[in-house]
Enzyme design. Structure first.
Site, PDB file in Angstrom:
ATOM      1  N   SER A 141       0.831  -1.204   0.000  1.00 26.82           N
ATOM      2  CA  SER A 141       0.000   0.000   0.000  1.00 26.82           C
ATOM      3  C   SER A 141       0.858   1.243   0.000  1.00 26.82           C
ATOM      4  O   SER A 141       1.964   1.251   0.551  1.00 26.82           O
ATOM      5  CB  SER A 141      -0.910   0.013   1.241  1.00 26.82           C
ATOM      6  OG  SER A 141      -1.585   1.247   1.351  1.00 26.82           O
ATOM      7  N   TYR A 154      -2.406  -0.722  10.090  1.00 24.31           N
ATOM      8  CA  TYR A 154      -2.461  -1.180   8.698  1.00 24.31           C
ATOM      9  C   TYR A 154      -1.141  -0.898   7.989  1.00 24.31           C
ATOM     10  O   TYR A 154      -0.582  -1.767   7.311  1.00 24.31           O
ATOM     11  CB  TYR A 154      -3.606  -0.489   7.982  1.00 24.31           C
ATOM     12  CG  TYR A 154      -3.695  -0.774   6.502  1.00 24.31           C
ATOM     13  CD1 TYR A 154      -4.243  -1.971   6.039  1.00 24.31           C
ATOM     14  CD2 TYR A 154      -3.253   0.152   5.555  1.00 24.31           C
ATOM     15  CE1 TYR A 154      -4.335  -2.241   4.683  1.00 24.31           C
ATOM     16  CE2 TYR A 154      -3.345  -0.107   4.198  1.00 24.31           C
ATOM     17  CZ  TYR A 154      -3.889  -1.305   3.767  1.00 24.31           C
ATOM     18  OH  TYR A 154      -3.971  -1.559   2.420  1.00 24.31           O
TER      19      TYR A 154
END
Length: 249
Positions: A141, A154
């Site tokens: 990401s 995350y």
């Protein structure tokens, strides 16, 4: 001849969003694709139906990730449909919103179990099935590129995936297996319902130099390159697929 004819691929979390786009793209290049999902059987079957309608080949396999024995269960399900693997795409993941003081230990453990631990053991237990010259592609990401306090657990889990990618590239190089990561920016999928607000979507688009949000196909096309023989001299890399987000920071 398509570039992946005769290859078998497995894409985790392939019932929707980026995973679905990746599965369809690999199938369009000739790969037989395992469409993994955790709960939404209807969506997974829709992915397979779309692949088959376009002339491709695919099958579904259902296992929950982030629970004890998840990797073993996944490979047992896979083995019912195929005898070997050429391309593994670790796409399945869950979000972990919250500033550091807002993240519970249980939430942290769940995010790492799905996003970092599951790919680790899926790869470990799949190495005997992965053929020499194969491909491992991990979806990371863009939140690992800049400080993103509101997604701290995350981001940390995706950072772990990137180090896993780098280390495995050296470990598996002797077998001709490449290991790379892809880091999307903001992608327009159904997991981002806030994009229905034009103002919010326009704000997100402003992070890219192209002034738009990404589409699943933008990521899938890069994954397809990494899955192909054209990427044979690329390994241990984390490819930014964010439309140049944050270049001006």
């Amino acid at each position: 001849m398509s570039t992946l004819t005769g290859k078998t691929a497995l894409v985790t979390g392939a019932s929707r969003g980026i995973g679905r786009a990746v599965a369809r793209r690999l199938a369009s290049e000739g790969a037989r694709v395992g469409v993994h999902y955790a709960r939404d059987e209807t969506a997974a079957e829709e992915t397979v139906a779309a692949i088959e309608a376009a002339g491709g080949s695919a099958f579904t396999l259902r296992t929950e990730l982030g629970v004890p024995g998840d990797a073993d269960a996944l490979w047992r399900a896979f083995d019912e449909h195929a005898e070997g693997l050429d391309i593994l795409v670790n796409n399945a993941g869950i979000a972990g919103p919250g500033l550091i003081h807002e993240v519970s230990e249980a939430d942290y453990d769940k995010v790492f179990a799905v996003n970092a631990k599951a790919p680790f053991f899926i790869i470990q237990k799949g190495l005997g099935r992965l053929r020499d010259g194969g491909r491992v592609i991990n979806i990371s990401s863009g939140v690992t590129k800049v400080a993103f306090p509101g997604m701290i657990s995350y981001a940390a889990s995706k950072g772990a995936v990137e180090i896993l990618t780098l280390t495995l590239a050296q470990t598996l190089g002797s077998r001709g297996i490449t290991v790379n990561a892809v880091s999307p920016g903001t992608i327009e999928t159904d997991i981002h319902p806030w994009m229905a607000d034009p103002a919010a979507k326009a704000h997100a688009a402003g992070f890219s130099v192209f002034d738009r949000v990404g589409q699943p196909a933008d990521v899938a096309d890069v994954v397809a390159f990494l899955a192909s023989d054209d990427s044979r001299w690329v390994t241990g890399q984390n490819i930014d697929v964010s439309g140049g987000s944050g270049l001006g920071i």
